[in-house]
Write a protein that holds these residues in place. Structure first.
Motif, PDB file in Angstrom:
ATOM      1  N   SER A   1      -5.273   0.635   3.245  1.00 16.38           N
ATOM      2  CA  SER A   1      -4.302   0.986   4.286  1.00 16.38           C
ATOM      3  C   SER A   1      -4.295  -0.033   5.415  1.00 16.38           C
TER       4      SER A   1
ATOM      5  N   TYR B   1       0.856  -1.191   0.000  1.00 15.39           N
ATOM      6  CA  TYR B   1       0.000   0.000   0.000  1.00 15.39           C
ATOM      7  C   TYR B   1       0.889   1.236   0.000  1.00 15.39           C
TER       8      TYR B   1
ATOM      9  N   ARG C   1      -1.574  -1.358   8.803  1.00 11.76           N
ATOM     10  CA  ARG C   1      -2.038  -0.717  10.041  1.00 11.76           C
ATOM     11  C   ARG C   1      -2.297  -1.778  11.115  1.00 11.76           C
TER      12      ARG C   1
END
Length: 187
Positions: free
Chosen positions: A174, A128, A178
């Motif tokens: 994302s 990403y 994360r």
């Protein structure tokens, strides 16, 4: 192609200050429960690696997942990953997705794209915005190397040894980069 998910959840979570696997998400489910349910919706089978002797009911884990104890979990992620990979001897899948239990925001369509890219001889890495993320899918050809891991490095050494097998898949999610290390990360 059949892909099994191996959810790694045997770590201590020391930076979190408590058992982060039980930390509540905005929808009221625990962090680990949320991650496992997302994986169950995407993969043919889900196995969750926990410390030996843990109470799975207290973690809110769905009955549909298989628990894999990691007696040496305290020695690092590599040991947990090796325990999980060793459990795959009875599995007929062609690839395994190494899912981290503290990454609950990976989107369903990302999981689907990764499964579509899986191959018994490949390692599929989501990326990403130029940053590699998780889960990483290892084709069956790499499983013996995963079962030999130790220490706290995870599968980095397997990726380095098999660079020629790595397929990077750019994603618009994302959630692949994360994770939750502190309570503030849940917000």
């Amino acid at each position: 192609m059949k892909v099994v998910a191996l959810v790694l959840a045997a770590g201590q979570g020391a930076r979190f200050g408590a058992d982060k696997r039980r930390a509540l998400m905005a929808d009221g489910r625990g962090l680990l429960q949320h991650s496992v349910e997302r994986a169950l919706a995407a993969f043919d089978e889900v196995r969750v690696v926990l410390r030996a002797g843990e109470d799975t009911d207290a973690l809110g884990l769905p009955a549909a997942c298989r628990i894999v104890p990691s007696p040496d979990a305290g020695m690092g992620m590599g040991h947990s990953l090796a325990a999980g990979a060793a459990s795959l001897r009875d599995c007929d899948a062609q690839a395994v997705a190494i899912v981290l239990g503290d990454m609950p925001w990976i989107l369903p369509h990302t999981y689907r794209r990764l499964v579509e890219a899986a191959d018994p001889a490949a390692i599929v890495v989501p990326r990403y915005q130029g940053q590699n993320g998780h889960p990483v899918l290892f084709g069956r050809d790499c499983w013996p190397a995963l079962a030999e891991l130790s220490g706290d490095e995870g599968a980095r050494s397997v990726l380095q040894r098999h660079r020629d097998r790595v397929l990077v898949l750019d994603v618009d999610d994302s959630g692949v980069s994360r994770d939750v290390d502190t309570p503030a990360a849940l917000g």
